[in-house]
Motif scaffolding. Structure first.
Motif, PDB file in Angstrom:
ATOM      1  N   ASN A  45       0.835  -1.202   0.000  1.00 61.46           N
ATOM      2  CA  ASN A  45       0.000   0.000   0.000  1.00 61.46           C
ATOM      3  C   ASN A  45       0.873   1.256   0.000  1.00 61.46           C
ATOM      4  OD1 ASN A  45      -2.106   1.833   0.327  1.00 61.46           O
ATOM      5  ND2 ASN A  45      -3.259   0.450   1.658  1.00 61.46           N
ATOM      6  N   PRO A  46       1.582   1.517  -1.118  1.00 59.94           N
ATOM      7  CA  PRO A  46       2.492   2.666  -1.151  1.00 59.94           C
ATOM      8  C   PRO A  46       1.791   3.998  -0.919  1.00 59.94           C
ATOM      9  CG  PRO A  46       2.336   1.594  -3.325  1.00 59.94           C
ATOM     10  CD  PRO A  46       1.650   0.698  -2.346  1.00 59.94           C
ATOM     11  N   LYS A  47       0.538   4.113  -1.370  1.00 63.59           N
ATOM     12  CA  LYS A  47      -0.211   5.369  -1.173  1.00 63.59           C
ATOM     13  C   LYS A  47      -0.433   5.625   0.327  1.00 63.59           C
ATOM     14  CE  LYS A  47      -4.574   7.683  -2.403  1.00 63.59           C
ATOM     15  NZ  LYS A  47      -5.235   7.736  -1.098  1.00 63.59           N
ATOM     16  N   ALA A  48      -0.899   4.583   1.042  1.00 69.55           N
ATOM     17  CA  ALA A  48      -1.135   4.731   2.493  1.00 69.55           C
ATOM     18  C   ALA A  48       0.170   5.027   3.224  1.00 69.55           C
ATOM     19  CB  ALA A  48      -1.776   3.466   3.052  1.00 69.55           C
ATOM     20  N   ASN A  49       1.267   4.397   2.800  1.00 69.51           N
ATOM     21  CA  ASN A  49       2.557   4.641   3.453  1.00 69.51           C
ATOM     22  C   ASN A  49       3.057   6.058   3.200  1.00 69.51           C
ATOM     23  OD1 ASN A  49       2.828   2.160   4.722  1.00 69.51           O
ATOM     24  ND2 ASN A  49       3.659   1.197   2.884  1.00 69.51           N
ATOM     25  N   ALA A  50       2.846   6.553   1.992  1.00 67.92           N
ATOM     26  CA  ALA A  50       3.263   7.928   1.682  1.00 67.92           C
ATOM     27  C   ALA A  50       2.498   8.928   2.545  1.00 67.92           C
ATOM     28  CB  ALA A  50       3.033   8.219   0.197  1.00 67.92           C
ATOM     29  N   GLU A  51       1.221   8.637   2.815  1.00 69.49           N
ATOM     30  CA  GLU A  51       0.400   9.533   3.646  1.00 69.49           C
ATOM     31  C   GLU A  51       0.716   9.371   5.130  1.00 69.49           C
ATOM     32  OE1 GLU A  51      -3.525   8.320   2.562  1.00 69.49           O
ATOM     33  OE2 GLU A  51      -3.456   9.309   0.602  1.00 69.49           O
ATOM     34  N   ALA A  52       1.110   8.155   5.530  1.00 71.15           N
ATOM     35  CA  ALA A  52       1.269   7.858   6.965  1.00 71.15           C
ATOM     36  C   ALA A  52       2.629   8.240   7.531  1.00 71.15           C
ATOM     37  CB  ALA A  52       1.031   6.368   7.213  1.00 71.15           C
ATOM     38  N   PHE A  53       3.680   8.290   6.683  1.00 73.52           N
ATOM     39  CA  PHE A  53       5.020   8.558   7.198  1.00 73.52           C
ATOM     40  C   PHE A  53       5.561   9.886   6.675  1.00 73.52           C
ATOM     41  CE2 PHE A  53       4.591   3.999   7.673  1.00 73.52           C
ATOM     42  CZ  PHE A  53       5.193   3.736   8.903  1.00 73.52           C
ATOM     43  N   THR A  54       6.077  10.706   7.602  1.00 76.38           N
ATOM     44  CA  THR A  54       6.708  11.982   7.245  1.00 76.38           C
ATOM     45  C   THR A  54       8.033  12.082   7.985  1.00 76.38           C
ATOM     46  OG1 THR A  54       4.556  13.063   6.952  1.00 76.38           O
ATOM     47  CG2 THR A  54       6.449  14.506   7.314  1.00 76.38           C
ATOM     48  N   GLU A  55       9.135  12.123   7.244  1.00 75.70           N
ATOM     49  CA  GLU A  55      10.477  12.259   7.854  1.00 75.70           C
ATOM     50  C   GLU A  55      10.711  11.214   8.949  1.00 75.70           C
ATOM     51  OE1 GLU A  55      12.714  14.675   6.871  1.00 75.70           O
ATOM     52  OE2 GLU A  55      11.324  15.354   5.344  1.00 75.70           O
ATOM     53  N   GLY A  56      10.235   9.988   8.714  1.00 82.51           N
ATOM     54  CA  GLY A  56      10.449   8.919   9.696  1.00 82.51           C
ATOM     55  C   GLY A  56       9.414   8.870  10.808  1.00 82.51           C
ATOM     56  N   TRP A  57       8.524   9.862  10.858  1.00 83.70           N
ATOM     57  CA  TRP A  57       7.462   9.873  11.873  1.00 83.70           C
ATOM     58  C   TRP A  57       6.204   9.222  11.301  1.00 83.70           C
ATOM     59  CZ3 TRP A  57       8.200  11.546  16.822  1.00 83.70           C
ATOM     60  CH2 TRP A  57       9.294  12.376  17.074  1.00 83.70           C
ATOM     61  N   PHE A  58       5.535   8.418  12.120  1.00 83.37           N
ATOM     62  CA  PHE A  58       4.253   7.834  11.712  1.00 83.37           C
ATOM     63  C   PHE A  58       3.121   8.748  12.167  1.00 83.37           C
ATOM     64  CE2 PHE A  58       0.439   5.377  12.637  1.00 83.37           C
ATOM     65  CZ  PHE A  58       0.202   4.810  11.395  1.00 83.37           C
ATOM     66  N   ARG A  59       2.270   9.130  11.235  1.00 81.76           N
ATOM     67  CA  ARG A  59       1.146  10.021  11.538  1.00 81.76           C
ATOM     68  C   ARG A  59      -0.036   9.170  12.001  1.00 81.76           C
ATOM     69  NH1 ARG A  59       2.527  15.070   8.018  1.00 81.76           N
ATOM     70  NH2 ARG A  59       0.791  15.982   9.147  1.00 81.76           N
ATOM     71  N   THR A  60      -0.471   9.396  13.236  1.00 77.53           N
ATOM     72  CA  THR A  60      -1.489   8.528  13.842  1.00 77.53           C
ATOM     73  C   THR A  60      -2.905   8.805  13.351  1.00 77.53           C
ATOM     74  OG1 THR A  60      -1.881  10.042  15.683  1.00 77.53           O
ATOM     75  CG2 THR A  60      -0.146   8.347  15.978  1.00 77.53           C
ATOM     76  N   GLY A  61      -3.133  10.004  12.791  1.00 79.32           N
ATOM     77  CA  GLY A  61      -4.498  10.371  12.425  1.00 79.32           C
ATOM     78  C   GLY A  61      -5.282  10.945  13.594  1.00 79.32           C
ATOM     79  N   ASP A  62      -4.623  11.028  14.773  1.00 80.90           N
ATOM     80  CA  ASP A  62      -5.263  11.621  15.947  1.00 80.90           C
ATOM     81  C   ASP A  62      -4.783  13.050  16.124  1.00 80.90           C
ATOM     82  OD1 ASP A  62      -6.750   9.375  16.805  1.00 80.90           O
ATOM     83  OD2 ASP A  62      -4.951   8.493  17.681  1.00 80.90           O
ATOM     84  N   GLN A  63      -5.698  13.897  16.563  1.00 82.87           N
ATOM     85  CA  GLN A  63      -5.335  15.286  16.852  1.00 82.87           C
ATOM     86  C   GLN A  63      -5.088  15.397  18.356  1.00 82.87           C
ATOM     87  OE1 GLN A  63      -8.292  18.538  17.329  1.00 82.87           O
ATOM     88  NE2 GLN A  63      -7.547  19.228  15.346  1.00 82.87           N
ATOM     89  N   GLY A  64      -4.048  16.132  18.725  1.00 82.18           N
ATOM     90  CA  GLY A  64      -3.762  16.235  20.150  1.00 82.18           C
ATOM     91  C   GLY A  64      -2.918  17.438  20.497  1.00 82.18           C
ATOM     92  N   ILE A  65      -2.617  17.511  21.779  1.00 76.76           N
ATOM     93  CA  ILE A  65      -1.851  18.628  22.329  1.00 76.76           C
ATOM     94  C   ILE A  65      -0.970  18.068  23.435  1.00 76.76           C
ATOM     95  CG2 ILE A  65      -3.679  19.243  23.998  1.00 76.76           C
ATOM     96  CD1 ILE A  65      -3.135  22.181  23.278  1.00 76.76           C
ATOM     97  N   MET A  66       0.278  18.556  23.544  1.00 76.82           N
ATOM     98  CA  MET A  66       1.193  18.054  24.568  1.00 76.82           C
ATOM     99  C   MET A  66       1.691  19.195  25.434  1.00 76.82           C
ATOM    100  SD  MET A  66       4.653  15.783  24.184  1.00 76.82           S
ATOM    101  CE  MET A  66       3.978  14.493  23.198  1.00 76.82           C
ATOM    102  N   THR A  67       1.643  18.984  26.752  1.00 77.78           N
ATOM    103  CA  THR A  67       2.101  20.028  27.661  1.00 77.78           C
ATOM    104  C   THR A  67       3.623  20.050  27.716  1.00 77.78           C
ATOM    105  OG1 THR A  67       2.198  18.577  29.594  1.00 77.78           O
ATOM    106  CG2 THR A  67       0.067  19.617  29.123  1.00 77.78           C
TER     107      THR A  67
END
Length: 507
Positions: A370-392
């Motif tokens: 699934n190269p399309k899903a992988n291109a969307e899911a990984f950025t600079e070695g980081w996996f994008r979870t699809g969750d929105q959040g905030i960190m203190t």
């Protein structure tokens, strides 16, 4: 860093005579016997022509044999646990998609998976539990399908486990998890929960899902502890199991915790005699009100954790006391690195809202085919979870919503969780799920499905007025449905995406 890089190596940790896998009303399987079973399963599968990298779909009922089959078959091949409740069509899709080489079922099983396997030319292996055998012990029978290309115990880079994403909005994606991934995740959970050989987990989670497989089973075995496997969640039986088995912890999804809470008043003696060190919650957000009530009932901390299949389950967890826990937060990074990223791929600062991203040894290398899903899911070695959040600035992570679940009401973005938490404060409300309702002018509007507590009444207008005290007008649900039960997914999670269709609100 752990030296156990494969499941087979991980099984060598526990004391020989210590109980590894148990079940209510049955003698437990000691670690020595579990290790011997794993060694025999490797030889048996190799004899049948199945080895490293070959895929074995497992369709077994929840219980100790499902747990031991997972860890022993994974020691030799690649496991693909499937929900036993699937229909024939679903089995056909998954067995085809997985390119399974064999299907493992209980001897005497009438699962539709067997007919589908035979139709597809997939070997069927039968699991038998000898009479009087300890929990988790089994024997395998099947026909040889040829020479094994790669015999012997699996290696760290081999795929141990294949699961599909839930696929609420698209075709399910295949997530391969290596031995290195899953053993790292098990070690992360052991560390965050300070699990020791003295612990005993009562597993009530389905074992075709990452939560039960890794958080309950594999983490317990990594600690040299005991995991007692029930036939699955049952609100009528869980108190009896806790009374008999005396577990030190259990892990569940919020809907299960709410069901347990609702029966607490009838089980006071068991609650008083329980010796739970903590309770864990994961796989969906736990309303703060439920967390408080659970802690009061069981007199122990509730540890909220954050996990997903692609991370071999756990990513973050609230620490145990005396460390600081933040209700409503999923805690601090627990294994992988965590950051918050903008839509453009920039790492954001503390207290800025963006997408939660992770990287670490427990994270999948990528979706299969699934190269399309992988291109969307990984950025600079980081996996994008699809969750929105905030960190203190202290590193505590709060999930503000699933990016796909954020409601876009005429350009105004609304987090369904925020609406949930306000409505949960109403004294009559037991469960709530806020979701997007298609709207011809606004695009989407806010709707909420609500289950009231037994013996309580509330009208739609009353609940809307209550929400309006705390929420801006555009966030107040336009439509409130009072239901006896909210539809759930196979693992007991409440699902927002597609709920409008499930409830017949979309024509």
């Amino acid at each position: 860093m752990s030296d156990e890089r494969t499941i087979f190596e991980l099984l060598q940790i526990g004391r020989e005579d210590a109980a590894a896998i148990g079940a209510p009303g049955r003698a437990p399987l000691p670690y020595k016997a579990l290790r011997e079973l794993a060694a025999r399963v490797i030889v048996k599968l190799n004899d049948l022509g199945i080895g490293r990298g070959d895929r074995v779909a497992i369709v077994l009922p929840n219980g100790p044999e499902m747990a031991s089959a997972f860890v022993t078959v994974a020691s030799a091949a690649t496991t693909a646990p499937l929900n036993p409740d699937y229909k024939a069509e679903e089995f056909e899709f998954y067995l085809n998609d997985l390119q399974a080489k064999a299907l493992l079922v209980e001897a005497g099983s009438h699962s539709p998976a067997i007919d589908i396997a035979q139709k597809l030319g997939i070997a069927v292996i039968e699991l038998t539990v000898p009479k009087g055998a300890p929990a988790g012990y089994f024997e395998l029978t099947g026909s040889t399908i040829g020479e094994t290309a790669s015999p012997g115990p699996a290696e760290p880079g081999d795929v141990a486990l294949i699961l599909h994403t839930s696929g609420t909005t698209s075709r399910p994606k295949i997530v391969p998890l290596s031995h290195r991934n899953v053993t790292a995740s098990a070690q992360n959970i052991v560390h965050s929960l300070t699990l020791t050989q003295a612990d005993k987990c009562l597993n009530i989670m389905p074992l075709f899902h990452i939560h039960g497989l890794i958080a309950a089973v594999l983490s317990s075995l990594r600690a040299g502890a005991n995991v007692t496997c029930t036939p699955g969640f049952n609100a009528l039986k869980i108190f009896g199991w806790i009374g008999e088995e005396k577990p030190s912890w259990y892990s569940a999804v919020p809907t299960m915790h709410q069901a347990v809470l609702s029966r607490g008043a009838r089980n006071k003696e068991i609650i008083e005699n329980a010796n739970l060190r903590f309770i864990r919650s994961s796989s969906a957000s736990l309303p703060p009100q439920v967390m408080t009530s659970l802690e009061e009932m069981w007199n122990c901390p509730v540890i909220e954790a954050y996990g997903m299949t692609e991370a071999s389950h756990q990513m973050a967890a609230n620490p145990l006391p005396p460390s600081k826990r933040v209700p409503g937060s999923v805690g601090i990074a627990s294994g992988p690195e965590i950051a918050i990223m903008s839509a453009e791929g920039k790492i954001l600062k503390s207290n800025e809202t963006g997408e939660i991203v992770i990287r670490g040894e427990n994270v999948t290398a990528g979706y299969e085919n699934n190269p399309k899903a992988n291109a969307e899911a990984f950025t600079e070695g980081w996996f994008r979870t699809g969750d929105q959040g905030i960190m203190t600035s202290e590193g505590y992570l709060t999930i503000t919503g699933r990016l796909k679940e954020i409601i876009n009401r005429g350009g105004e973005k609304i987090s369904p969780r925020e609406v949930d938490e306000v409505l949960m404060n109403h004294p009559a409300v037991d469960q709530v799920v806020t979701f997007a309702l298609p709207h011809e002018k606004l695009g989407e509007d806010v709707a909420a499905a609500i289950v009231l507590k037994d013996g309580h009444n509330a009208t739609e207008a009353e609940l809307r007025d209550f929400a309006a005290i705390s929420l801006a007008a555009f966030k107040v649900p336009r439509s409130i449905l009072l239901l006896d039960e909210i539809p759930k997914g196979a693992t007991g999670k409440l699902q927002r995406i597609g709920l409008a269709e499930k409830l017949g609100l979309v024509t």
